[in-house]
Design an enzyme around this catalytic site. Sequence first.
Site, PDB file in Angstrom:
ATOM      1  N   ASP A  22       1.532  -0.981  11.964  1.00 32.05           N
ATOM      2  CA  ASP A  22       0.320  -1.518  11.331  1.00 32.05           C
ATOM      3  C   ASP A  22       0.081  -2.983  11.695  1.00 32.05           C
ATOM      4  O   ASP A  22      -0.977  -3.535  11.390  1.00 32.05           O
ATOM      5  CB  ASP A  22       0.407  -1.373   9.805  1.00 32.05           C
ATOM      6  N   ARG A  32       3.078   5.897  -3.245  1.00 32.40           N
ATOM      7  CA  ARG A  32       4.245   6.692  -3.648  1.00 32.40           C
ATOM      8  C   ARG A  32       4.562   6.522  -5.129  1.00 32.40           C
ATOM      9  O   ARG A  32       5.077   7.438  -5.765  1.00 32.40           O
ATOM     10  CB  ARG A  32       5.443   6.311  -2.771  1.00 32.40           C
ATOM     11  N   LYS A  50       0.834  -1.214   0.000  1.00 32.49           N
ATOM     12  CA  LYS A  50       0.000   0.000   0.000  1.00 32.49           C
ATOM     13  C   LYS A  50       0.864   1.258   0.000  1.00 32.49           C
ATOM     14  O   LYS A  50       0.670   2.157  -0.806  1.00 32.49           O
ATOM     15  CB  LYS A  50      -0.927  -0.039   1.229  1.00 32.49           C
ATOM     16  N   SER A  51       1.829   1.323   0.921  1.00 35.63           N
ATOM     17  CA  SER A  51       2.657   2.541   1.025  1.00 35.63           C
ATOM     18  C   SER A  51       3.407   2.803  -0.282  1.00 35.63           C
ATOM     19  O   SER A  51       3.510   3.936  -0.740  1.00 35.63           O
ATOM     20  CB  SER A  51       3.690   2.376   2.139  1.00 35.63           C
ATOM     21  N   ARG A  86      -8.918  12.379  12.256  1.00 41.92           N
ATOM     22  CA  ARG A  86      -7.469  12.181  12.426  1.00 41.92           C
ATOM     23  C   ARG A  86      -6.708  13.508  12.455  1.00 41.92           C
ATOM     24  O   ARG A  86      -7.069  14.463  11.765  1.00 41.92           O
ATOM     25  CB  ARG A  86      -6.965  11.240  11.323  1.00 41.92           C
ATOM     26  N   ARG A 128      -7.777  -3.190   9.462  1.00 43.27           N
ATOM     27  CA  ARG A 128      -6.833  -4.084  10.159  1.00 43.27           C
ATOM     28  C   ARG A 128      -7.512  -4.799  11.338  1.00 43.27           C
ATOM     29  O   ARG A 128      -7.125  -5.901  11.709  1.00 43.27           O
ATOM     30  CB  ARG A 128      -5.581  -3.331  10.593  1.00 43.27           C
ATOM     31  N   GLY A 155      -5.235   8.280   5.317  1.00 44.73           N
ATOM     32  CA  GLY A 155      -4.361   9.268   5.961  1.00 44.73           C
ATOM     33  C   GLY A 155      -3.127   9.534   5.109  1.00 44.73           C
ATOM     34  O   GLY A 155      -2.638  10.665   5.032  1.00 44.73           O
ATOM     35  N   GLN A 196       4.376   9.331   7.360  1.00 46.69           N
ATOM     36  CA  GLN A 196       3.473  10.230   6.643  1.00 46.69           C
ATOM     37  C   GLN A 196       3.922  11.681   6.818  1.00 46.69           C
ATOM     38  O   GLN A 196       3.926  12.457   5.863  1.00 46.69           O
ATOM     39  CB  GLN A 196       2.037  10.042   7.135  1.00 46.69           C
ATOM     40  N   LYS A 243      -5.317   6.129  14.525  1.00 51.55           N
ATOM     41  CA  LYS A 243      -5.310   5.438  13.229  1.00 51.55           C
ATOM     42  C   LYS A 243      -6.756   5.397  12.692  1.00 51.55           C
ATOM     43  O   LYS A 243      -7.589   6.177  13.119  1.00 51.55           O
ATOM     44  CB  LYS A 243      -4.708   4.040  13.384  1.00 51.55           C
TER      45      LYS A 243
HETATM   46  C1  S3P Z   1       2.176   4.892   6.158  1.00 43.67           C
HETATM   47  C2  S3P Z   1       2.729   5.182   7.351  1.00 43.67           C
HETATM   48  C3  S3P Z   1       2.200   4.726   8.639  1.00 43.67           C
HETATM   49  C4  S3P Z   1       1.192   3.592   8.482  1.00 43.67           C
HETATM   50  C5  S3P Z   1       0.263   3.809   7.346  1.00 43.67           C
HETATM   51  C6  S3P Z   1       0.997   4.020   6.047  1.00 43.67           C
HETATM   52  C7  S3P Z   1       2.793   5.434   4.928  1.00 43.67           C
HETATM   53  O1  S3P Z   1       1.584   5.817   9.294  1.00 43.67           O
HETATM   54  O2  S3P Z   1       0.473   3.430   9.680  1.00 43.67           O
HETATM   55  O3  S3P Z   1      -0.602   2.686   7.193  1.00 43.67           O
HETATM   56  O4  S3P Z   1       2.491   4.944   3.832  1.00 43.67           O
HETATM   57  O5  S3P Z   1       3.603   6.366   5.051  1.00 43.67           O
HETATM   58  P1  S3P Z   1       2.470   6.813  10.201  1.00 43.67           P
HETATM   59  O6  S3P Z   1       3.676   7.090   9.411  1.00 43.67           O
HETATM   60  O7  S3P Z   1       1.658   8.041  10.406  1.00 43.67           O
HETATM   61  O8  S3P Z   1       2.707   6.060  11.482  1.00 43.67           O
END
Ligand code: S3P
Length: 459
Positions: free
Chosen positions: A316, A27, A22-23, A122, A389, A94, A170, A343
């Site tokens: 996570d 990106r 996902k992350s 959030r 989750r 988020g 993030q 979260k």
């Molecule tokens: C993420 C960072 C994490 C994670 C989220 C995805 C990201 O959050 O919990 O599911 O893709 O940068 P935080 O960096 O705010 O902890």
Amino acid sequence: MSSLKVHPIRSLNAEISVSGDKSISHRSIIFGSLAEGPTRIQNFLPSHDCLATMHAFQALGVEIEMLEDGTVYIEGSGGELTPCGEAIDCGNSGTTMRLMAGLLSGYPFISRLVGDESLHRRPMKRVADPLAKMGAEIKCQGQNGRPPLEIHGDYPLKAVKYTTRVSSAQIKSAMLLAALRAEGKSVITEKEQSRDHTERMLRLFGASSVRDGRSVSILGQQRLHGCDLTVPGDFSSAAFWMVAAAVSGEAKLILHQVGMNPTRTGLLNVLSRMGGQIQESLDGDSWEPVGKITIFGGAALRGTIIEGDEIPNVIDEIPVLAVAAALADGTTTIRGAAELRVKESDRLATVADMLSSFGVPVEEFDDGMTITGGAEINGTTVDSHGDHRIAMAATIMGLSANGTTTVQNTDCIKTSYPGFEQDLKTVLAENPADRSTLANGITNLIIGKKDPKKLERKS
Ligand code: S3P
């Protein structure tokens, strides 16, 4: 509203390749959109969260196309974005909202970011404050620094040296994206290192950042060049199956093509400490390490302590680690994890609630919890509270509970892992099975009628 019904499993023998990370998928859309020239993304995760990021860039004038086979083509804008007349909907994500806030801070027009009910609860000042130091104005229009966000961007932004109060990829990534639109060198420091996918992707697209301990520095005005990339499998999605196998009486689970970025794989250390039997091998270390993980069941797990530097690395995975803790002998203590309260749900409360409904003794603290393992786990009905989750962790718990477990409100799983139900079927289909029906009407393979793990462990 859909739900999932599961029964306990006797054994777990399966090989799966989980869907894209996902992350990294977020990106890849961001960097491909900003780069000069075309980008082709394979194994992109078409989850609701990542699609929100894709739609955001389409709304800002970037040409993005997804083929039937899932390949995503982006015609890079070279950084030229068109103001979007309407609010950009970040859905439940988020990551979309915070990273877009950072990026749009460097564009001299007004943008509005909105989301669903959960996203509007959030905190956003954590990105608004540092971005204001760089010269953008971000109005958090909800109460106490909550969304919607109205971004009054500027260009060029001012470079900053900033230490974040929360160790969050993030926040760091929002600032790195803003710093690309600044003049000079910005330095971002965190107390504990968060995941470094943005730094790795900068390199892949021909730019750079420099890490020095807990700090990352980056020069503004660097050019990005489009490329071909394949998104590794999502370690956080794989984590559900790793725990399912580790707590199972008899299991051999092989996971292929999983992202093994060391800022993400803390769960392997935690499970090993708990007595889990794990083998890892890297397929090769390119811009993101990818490898094969094999987990064996049958070992009696024991409780552990999860705290400090380890927390951002397992942030996570805590809901599913809590499941492992409930099925281990002894107590597990999680501290320094107050971040979980903000979260997709208040995950300290929703994890404690989920475990309690299965009959697990839990004591909740401001920043964590103690879980006492070894209690009899009885099937129950669990509400996900709209948190993907929690829905998936409760399903994994149901595979080890006596009787039937119903997880309600499971649509949210599509925010991060639309293939979860299919992978659940794969995991169950490779075992001796009887047929049962999911509450949402899809026929699924569900095996076992008793709690075999308990029988084996206690006998
Ligand atoms: C993420 C960072 C994490 C994670 C989220 C995805 C990201 O959050 O919990 O599911 O893709 O940068 P935080 O960096 O705010 O902890």
